[in-house]
Scaffold this motif. Structure first.
Motif, short mmCIF file in Angstrom:
data_model
loop_
_atom_site.label_atom_id
_atom_site.label_comp_id
_atom_site.label_asym_id
_atom_site.label_seq_id
_atom_site.Cartn_x
_atom_site.Cartn_y
_atom_site.Cartn_z
N ALA A 1 0.83 -1.21 0.00
CA ALA A 1 0.00 0.00 0.00
C ALA A 1 0.87 1.26 0.00
O ALA A 1 0.59 2.23 -0.71
CB ALA A 1 -0.93 -0.01 1.20
N ARG A 2 1.92 1.24 0.81
CA ARG A 2 2.84 2.39 0.85
C ARG A 2 3.48 2.62 -0.52
O ARG A 2 3.53 3.75 -1.02
CB ARG A 2 3.93 2.15 1.90
CG ARG A 2 4.99 3.24 1.97
CD ARG A 2 6.16 2.83 2.87
NE ARG A 2 6.82 1.61 2.41
CZ ARG A 2 7.72 1.56 1.41
NH1 ARG A 2 8.06 2.67 0.77
NH2 ARG A 2 8.26 0.41 1.06
N ARG A 3 3.95 1.58 -1.12
CA ARG A 3 4.61 1.68 -2.42
C ARG A 3 3.62 2.12 -3.50
O ARG A 3 3.97 2.87 -4.43
CB ARG A 3 5.26 0.34 -2.79
CG ARG A 3 6.39 -0.04 -1.85
CD ARG A 3 6.83 -1.48 -2.02
NE ARG A 3 7.47 -1.71 -3.31
CZ ARG A 3 7.87 -2.90 -3.74
NH1 ARG A 3 7.70 -3.97 -2.96
NH2 ARG A 3 8.45 -3.04 -4.91
N THR A 4 2.38 1.68 -3.38
CA THR A 4 1.35 2.08 -4.33
C THR A 4 1.11 3.58 -4.26
O THR A 4 1.07 4.27 -5.29
CB THR A 4 0.04 1.33 -4.02
OG1 THR A 4 0.24 -0.08 -4.24
CG2 THR A 4 -1.11 1.81 -4.88
N LEU A 5 0.96 4.11 -3.05
CA LEU A 5 0.73 5.53 -2.88
C LEU A 5 1.92 6.34 -3.39
O LEU A 5 1.75 7.36 -4.09
CB LEU A 5 0.46 5.85 -1.41
CG LEU A 5 0.24 7.32 -1.06
CD1 LEU A 5 -0.93 7.91 -1.84
CD2 LEU A 5 0.02 7.48 0.44
N PHE B 1 2.03 -1.20 -7.72
CA PHE B 1 3.33 -0.56 -7.54
C PHE B 1 4.46 -1.29 -8.26
O PHE B 1 5.59 -0.80 -8.31
CB PHE B 1 3.67 -0.53 -6.05
CG PHE B 1 3.66 -1.89 -5.42
CD1 PHE B 1 4.77 -2.73 -5.49
CD2 PHE B 1 2.54 -2.38 -4.77
CE1 PHE B 1 4.76 -4.01 -4.93
CE2 PHE B 1 2.51 -3.65 -4.20
CZ PHE B 1 3.63 -4.45 -4.28
N TRP B 2 4.19 -2.46 -8.83
CA TRP B 2 5.25 -3.36 -9.29
C TRP B 2 6.09 -2.71 -10.38
O TRP B 2 5.56 -2.21 -11.37
CB TRP B 2 4.65 -4.65 -9.82
CG TRP B 2 5.62 -5.80 -9.73
CD1 TRP B 2 6.53 -6.18 -10.67
CD2 TRP B 2 5.76 -6.70 -8.64
NE1 TRP B 2 7.25 -7.26 -10.23
CE2 TRP B 2 6.79 -7.60 -8.97
CE3 TRP B 2 5.13 -6.83 -7.40
CZ2 TRP B 2 7.20 -8.62 -8.13
CZ3 TRP B 2 5.53 -7.85 -6.55
CH2 TRP B 2 6.56 -8.73 -6.92
N PRO B 3 7.43 -2.71 -10.25
CA PRO B 3 8.28 -2.17 -11.32
C PRO B 3 8.14 -3.02 -12.57
O PRO B 3 8.33 -4.25 -12.53
CB PRO B 3 9.70 -2.26 -10.73
CG PRO B 3 9.51 -2.42 -9.25
CD PRO B 3 8.21 -3.16 -9.09
#
Length: 419
Positions: A109-113, A328-330
């Motif tokens: 969730a953090r990486r998504t934001l 968020f996935w690279p």
């Protein structure tokens, strides 16, 4: 860590404000300023006027966006923060304890934001951990996007996605009615149902019909009675046609649409979240150790999937952004959300319409347009900034360098920091 309470007032300057209202003739606003207070947008307009208003109201921090284009944050409508596909990586996620799973999802969730996705629609998460995560984000105990969630997806016994905590097996109209009510009781904002096979089920095919008409009717009727929309994992045209006729609100994937069925969707107002990534992501599958049978089925479905999407475009079906791959996935030089939006554009969706598909369109489906989706007074200050014009080139979203959610900056590349 985020703090409870209202964030400090700021006025954003030196930017061009642009949102999906360009489709309705609302022109971009250059040399603009946006005054944010109490987590919401107080005023948008010419810089000199708005800055003077903000200063007159009291202490306010001025943030220079260095000529950026400022848009609403992206909305990803097909998210699984607890995704565990067949294979080595998925086995590891399935083996997490409840506590480990919660931390894993919170990190996602953090990486998504931080990637510029300020709202997500979760469409099958394990063991109702999504509800705990939603509460933690709302109360400031975790960073993350605004979460709208279906809870567990409803499946028939042995159906698509069965056997994990992200689905609830049901049978017969009574069983599916109970399944809907179980998710509503837990706090679901919508209902997800698997009505056909897919690419991740070893003992099924994409075109395997998995619910009888009376079971599907029970899902849609019960959900609508509780004021919840229904979205369906679905591949084949015939299964989708039956669901649309019964009042389905949204189709996920739609691998095998025809022109006729797409026209029916458009006429009934049934949206499509194409998830084009899932049939063109070998690099992702290899990284996760996805088995050969699934890779062959997925990648082999790619050409027909693209034809299906383009049939929906021709018919005027409402297209909404959703990656299926973790948002968020690279992937291919950006994150999965932005790459999916690029795929939609590359396959025929004009850039301004892609902006709509990634912002205001999803927000309208979620009935959240009073709070989200445009850069207007009264809306939550969920904003992203980039150097390129997203209405000229969807690839501009690769350059997101500044993110705000609810009036708090959570990423600022020029200052060298991110949550």
């Amino acid at each position: 860590m985020t703090r409870p309470g209202k964030p400090a007032p700021v006025v954003l300057t030196n930017c061009t404000v642009i949102d999906a209202r360009v489709l309705d003739g609302v022109a971009p606003l250059p040399q603009a300023a946006v005054w944010v207070t109490g987590g919401r947008i107080a005023e948008v307009g010419p810089a000199e006027k708005v800055v003077d208003q903000a200063r007159a109201a009291g202490d306010v921090t001025e943030v220079d966006l260095d000529g950026a284009y400022l848009t609403p944050g992206l909305v990803n409508m097909h998210t699984h923060l607890s995704l565990s596909l067949p294979g080595r990586r998925g086995d590891g996620i399935r083996g997490l304890s409840p506590h480990e799973l919660a931390l894993y999802m919170a990190d996602g969730a953090r990486r998504t934001l931080a990637g510029g996705v300020t709202t997500v629609r979760c469409v099958a998460e394990k063991d109702h951990a999504d509800f705990a995560l939603r509460r933690a984000i709302k109360t400031g105990r975790a960073y993350g996007p605004r979460i709208f969630t279906a809870g567990q997806a409803l499946v028939c016994t042995g159906g698509h996605g069965h056997g994990g905590g992200e689905t609830l097996e049901c049978d017969g109209p009574t069983g599916f009615r109970r399944g809907v009510r179980t998710q509503v009781r837990a706090g679901a904002d919508l209902i997800k149902v698997m009505i056909s096979g897919g690419i991740a089920g070893e003992h099924e095919q994409i075109d395997t019909r998995q619910l009888f008409p009376d079971e599907l009717a029970a899902v849609i009727e019960t959900a609508h009675a509780w004021g919840r929309k229904v979205t369906a994992h679905a591949g084949p045209a015939s299964v989708i046609a039956d669901a649309v006729a019964q009042g389905l609100d949204c189709v996920e994937h739609g691998y095998q649409l025809t022109d006729e069925i797409a026209e029916q969707m458009a006429a009934r107002g049934t949206a499509l979240v194409p998830t084009l990534l899932v049939t063109r992501c070998k690099e992702f599958f290899d990284e996760l150790g996805v088995p050969e049978w699934m890779q062959c089925r997925s990648l082999g479905a790619g050409p027909r999937h693209l034809e299906s999407y383009q049939a929906a475009l021709r018919a005027g079906v409402e297209i909404l952004l959703g990656s299926d791959m973790p948002p968020f996935w690279p992937f291919e030089g950006t994150n999965a959300t932005v790459r999916e939006l690029e795929y939609l554009a590359e396959a025929g969706l004009p850039p301004a319409r892609a902006l709509y598909a990634g912002t205001l369109g999803p927000v309208r489906w979620l009935a959240a347009e009073a709070d989200l989706g445009t850069v207007e007074s009264g809306k939550y200050a969920d904003l992203i900034a980039m150097d390129g014009d997203p209405t000229a080139d969807t690839g501009a979203f690769r350059g997101v360098r500044w993110v705000m959610k609810g009036g708090r900056v959570v990423r600022d590349d020029r200052a060298g920091w991110s949550i």
